[in-house]
Design an enzyme around this catalytic site. Structure first.
Site, short mmCIF file in Angstrom:
data_model
loop_
_atom_site.label_atom_id
_atom_site.label_comp_id
_atom_site.label_asym_id
_atom_site.label_seq_id
_atom_site.Cartn_x
_atom_site.Cartn_y
_atom_site.Cartn_z
CG ASN A 82 -7.81 -0.71 -4.87
OD1 ASN A 82 -7.86 -1.85 -5.80
ND2 ASN A 82 -6.28 -0.09 -3.92
NE ARG A 93 -6.02 8.10 3.19
CZ ARG A 93 -5.47 9.28 3.58
NH1 ARG A 93 -5.14 10.60 3.39
NH2 ARG A 93 -5.34 8.88 4.95
CE1 TYR A 143 -3.70 -2.34 6.12
CE2 TYR A 143 -3.24 0.02 5.12
CZ TYR A 143 -3.42 -1.80 4.87
OH TYR A 143 -3.60 -2.26 3.35
CB THR A 199 -1.05 0.38 1.14
OG1 THR A 199 -2.18 1.06 1.44
CG2 THR A 199 -0.05 0.05 2.15
CG ASP A 200 -1.02 4.95 -0.76
OD1 ASP A 200 -1.69 4.55 0.24
OD2 ASP A 200 -1.44 5.95 -1.72
CD GLU A 201 -3.34 3.99 4.23
OE1 GLU A 201 -2.67 3.69 5.88
OE2 GLU A 201 -4.08 4.33 4.01
CE LYS A 208 -0.63 -4.80 3.35
NZ LYS A 208 -0.50 -6.14 2.89
P1 NAD Z 1 -9.52 -6.97 2.21
O1 NAD Z 1 -9.84 -6.54 4.07
O2 NAD Z 1 -11.44 -6.55 1.62
O3 NAD Z 1 -9.84 -8.65 2.11
C1 NAD Z 1 -9.23 -9.17 3.00
C2 NAD Z 1 -9.22 -10.92 2.81
O4 NAD Z 1 -8.30 -11.31 3.72
C3 NAD Z 1 -10.40 -11.79 3.72
O5 NAD Z 1 -10.85 -12.18 2.03
C4 NAD Z 1 -10.20 -11.70 4.71
O6 NAD Z 1 -10.60 -13.39 4.90
C5 NAD Z 1 -8.31 -12.86 4.41
N1 NAD Z 1 -7.60 -12.86 5.83
C6 NAD Z 1 -7.33 -12.05 6.43
N2 NAD Z 1 -6.86 -12.56 6.79
C7 NAD Z 1 -6.15 -13.31 7.19
C8 NAD Z 1 -5.54 -14.79 7.70
N3 NAD Z 1 -4.49 -14.66 8.87
N4 NAD Z 1 -5.56 -16.10 6.53
C9 NAD Z 1 -6.22 -16.17 5.69
N5 NAD Z 1 -6.85 -14.93 4.87
C10 NAD Z 1 -7.22 -13.89 5.27
O7 NAD Z 1 -8.41 -6.51 2.51
P2 NAD Z 1 -8.51 -5.53 0.64
O8 NAD Z 1 -8.98 -4.27 0.98
O9 NAD Z 1 -8.44 -6.89 -0.70
O10 NAD Z 1 -6.83 -5.57 0.24
C11 NAD Z 1 -6.23 -6.53 -0.05
C12 NAD Z 1 -4.49 -6.02 -0.14
O11 NAD Z 1 -4.65 -4.81 -0.01
C13 NAD Z 1 -4.29 -6.34 1.85
O12 NAD Z 1 -2.90 -6.27 1.53
C14 NAD Z 1 -4.35 -4.36 1.61
O13 NAD Z 1 -3.26 -4.50 2.85
C15 NAD Z 1 -4.45 -4.22 -0.13
N6 NAD Z 1 -3.74 -2.93 -0.13
C16 NAD Z 1 -5.41 -2.58 -0.02
C17 NAD Z 1 -6.36 -1.36 -0.73
C18 NAD Z 1 -7.41 -0.55 -0.98
O14 NAD Z 1 -7.64 0.19 -0.52
N7 NAD Z 1 -8.61 -1.74 0.02
C19 NAD Z 1 -5.36 -0.26 -1.44
C20 NAD Z 1 -3.69 -0.87 -1.15
C21 NAD Z 1 -3.41 -1.61 -0.18
O1 DAU Z 2 -4.00 4.10 0.53
C1 DAU Z 2 -3.98 2.61 0.16
C2 DAU Z 2 -5.33 2.54 1.90
O2 DAU Z 2 -6.41 2.66 1.21
C3 DAU Z 2 -5.83 1.47 1.91
O3 DAU Z 2 -4.44 0.41 2.64
C4 DAU Z 2 -5.90 0.12 3.22
O4 DAU Z 2 -5.95 -1.12 2.86
C5 DAU Z 2 -7.69 0.99 2.71
O5 DAU Z 2 -8.56 0.94 3.48
C6 DAU Z 2 -7.39 2.17 2.28
O6 DAU Z 2 -6.53 3.27 3.41
P1 DAU Z 2 -7.56 4.59 4.09
O7 DAU Z 2 -7.87 4.92 5.41
O8 DAU Z 2 -7.18 6.06 3.06
O9 DAU Z 2 -9.23 3.85 3.70
P2 DAU Z 2 -10.88 4.47 4.59
O10 DAU Z 2 -11.61 4.09 3.45
O11 DAU Z 2 -10.50 3.79 5.51
O12 DAU Z 2 -11.00 6.03 4.11
C7 DAU Z 2 -10.50 6.56 2.93
C8 DAU Z 2 -10.80 7.85 3.16
O13 DAU Z 2 -11.52 8.61 3.75
C9 DAU Z 2 -9.67 8.60 4.74
O14 DAU Z 2 -9.19 9.87 4.44
C10 DAU Z 2 -9.85 9.14 6.06
C11 DAU Z 2 -11.31 9.14 5.52
N1 DAU Z 2 -12.64 8.60 6.07
C12 DAU Z 2 -12.84 7.46 6.02
C13 DAU Z 2 -14.20 6.61 6.81
C14 DAU Z 2 -14.16 5.10 6.94
C15 DAU Z 2 -13.51 9.65 6.68
O15 DAU Z 2 -13.81 10.87 6.57
N2 DAU Z 2 -14.53 8.94 7.57
C16 DAU Z 2 -15.15 7.72 7.26
O16 DAU Z 2 -16.05 7.41 7.65
#
Ligand code: NAD
Ligand code: DAU
Length: 344
Positions: free
Chosen positions: A177, A211, A147, A123-125, A151
């Protein structure tokens, strides 16, 4: 190619599995997913009878389960993680266990089984808040939430396996995403589904956090691209096509859904809230990657998907797990209160 995917029942993993099975008719996928609250078999219900797909309910922290699934795999694509920042603020332990220890179990198995390619989805975080300019892959890691720290730790473990053991691993670092099958605790699906029910959306702080939004189908194409073309030991940033403040994002969604500004409810800020993420993606694009999903169209498609699929998200919201954070931080005053109803 015989792929082992981890976390394939989550948001991005399920979109990835569907994409690669469709794009590569000779590929097979084994998906190890333990099914946390964020995993959902419904995300891949359409593949239930596909002979090229198999789900194993297993934990990436369990070396025996991992070895059993990885045997015979040509490549591993590792999505499984605890992924929600707010949850990591309440309790970081599962983040360390899955994101750090679980990644180590996978790396160790991949090394023993001489897997030909390991893609670690990050992740970019990990770069922390970037007040100006854009993060490149060589920038120092400066995570701010538990978190992000978990990562970053896993990214460093991957690096160490490349250097020490010669593991052919690569890392992708994506921005925020959005798209179908995203669990409705994350900002965008929470916003869309709350708006659908005329419920308030809790806007953290002043709403000026920036973001960079990438449509999930572009992210999974980038992961596939790096799987096939990435250079061992390298990390690749995967940004989106649209960067904006949270307030601007909400205004766009409000416009598309025709909802009143009164639904947007400012609440105290997320502790440690990163102000801005911004990725320099030239390393990926210079290899030939191109986005295929412009932001505006992808946002409209995403809203349409949540409108068309209440049977997917309503049970998740009804179960209530998504709002534990709000109940704790905001004493339950916010989520669940219909617009116009008096505040408790
Ligand atoms: P998500 O939370 O939707 O899904 C995570 C999945 O992993 C779930 O299906 C869960 O059951 C499974 N899981 C969790 N712990 C596990 C374990 N111990 N063993 C086996 N399975 C397990 O996550 P996502 O949003 O799809 O993110 C997927 C990946 O992409 C993560 O590594 C996250 O850090 C990375 N990522 C997410 C975003 C985003 O915006 N969502 C952005 C950048 C990177
Ligand atoms: O940047 C990549 C990351 O994006 C991934 O690595 C993480 O898995 C994913 O959860 C996401 O993290 P963020 O913290 O950026 O996403 P979130 O959807 O939680 O929040 C997006 C922005 O909105 C952030 O600035 C916080 C704000 N927010 C979020 C929630 C849930 C609110 O203002 N209100 C809310 O209720």
């Amino acid at each position: 190619m015989r792929l082992l995917v981890t976390g394939g029942l989550g948001f991005i993993g399920s979109n990835f599995v569907r994409h690669v099975l469709k794009s590569h008719p000779s590929w097979t996928v084994v998906n190890i997913d333990v099914l946390t609250y964020a995993g959902n078999p419904a995300n891949l219900a359409d593949l239930a009878r596909n002979p090229r797909y198999r789900w194993v309910r297993g934990d990436i922290r369990d070396p025996r389960a991992v070895a059993g699934c990885m045997e015979g795999a040509d490549a591993v694509v590792h999505f499984a993680a605890e992924s929600h920042v707010d949850r990591s603020i309440l309790d970081a332990s599962s983040f360390i266990e899955t994101n750090v220890l679980g990644t180590n179990v996978l790396l160790d198995a991949a090394r023993r089984l001489s897997v030909g390619r390991f893609v670690h989805v990050s992740t970019d975080e990990v770069y922390g808040s970037v007040e100006q300019g854009f993060s490149t892959e060589d920038d120092p890691l400066a995570p701010n939430s538990p978190y992000a720290a978990s990562k970053a730790a896993s990214d460093l473990l991957v690096r160490s396996y490349v250097v020490t053991h010669g593991l052919p691993a690569v890392i992708t670092r994506a921005s925020n995403n959005f798209g179908p099958y995203q669990y409705p605790e994350k900002a965008l699906p929470l916003l869309i589904t709350n708006f659908m029910d005329d419920l308030p959306f809790p806007l953290y702080g002043d709403g000026l956090n920036v973001r960079d939004w990438v449509y999930v189908l572009d992210h999974v194409r980038a992961v596939e691209f790096v799987l096939l073309k990435g250079k061992t030991g390298e990390a690749y940033n995967v940004g989106g096509t649209h960067s904006c403040t949270n307030k601007e994002l909400i205004e766009r969604v409000r416009g598309l859904m025709g909802k009143p500004a009164s639904l947007v409810t400012p609440v105290p800020d997320r502790p440690g809230h990163d102000r801005r993420y911004a990725l320099d993606c030239r390393k990926l694009t210079s290899l030939g990657f191109k986005h295929a999903h412009p932001f505006e169209a992808a946002l409209a498609k995403t809203i349409a998907w949540y409108r068309a699929n209440p049977a997917w998200w309503r049970p998740l919201k009804k179960a209530g797990g998504y709002k534990k954070y709000y109940d704790k931080q905001y004493a339950g005053r916010l989520v669940g209160r219909r617009a116009g109803a008096p505040k408790r």
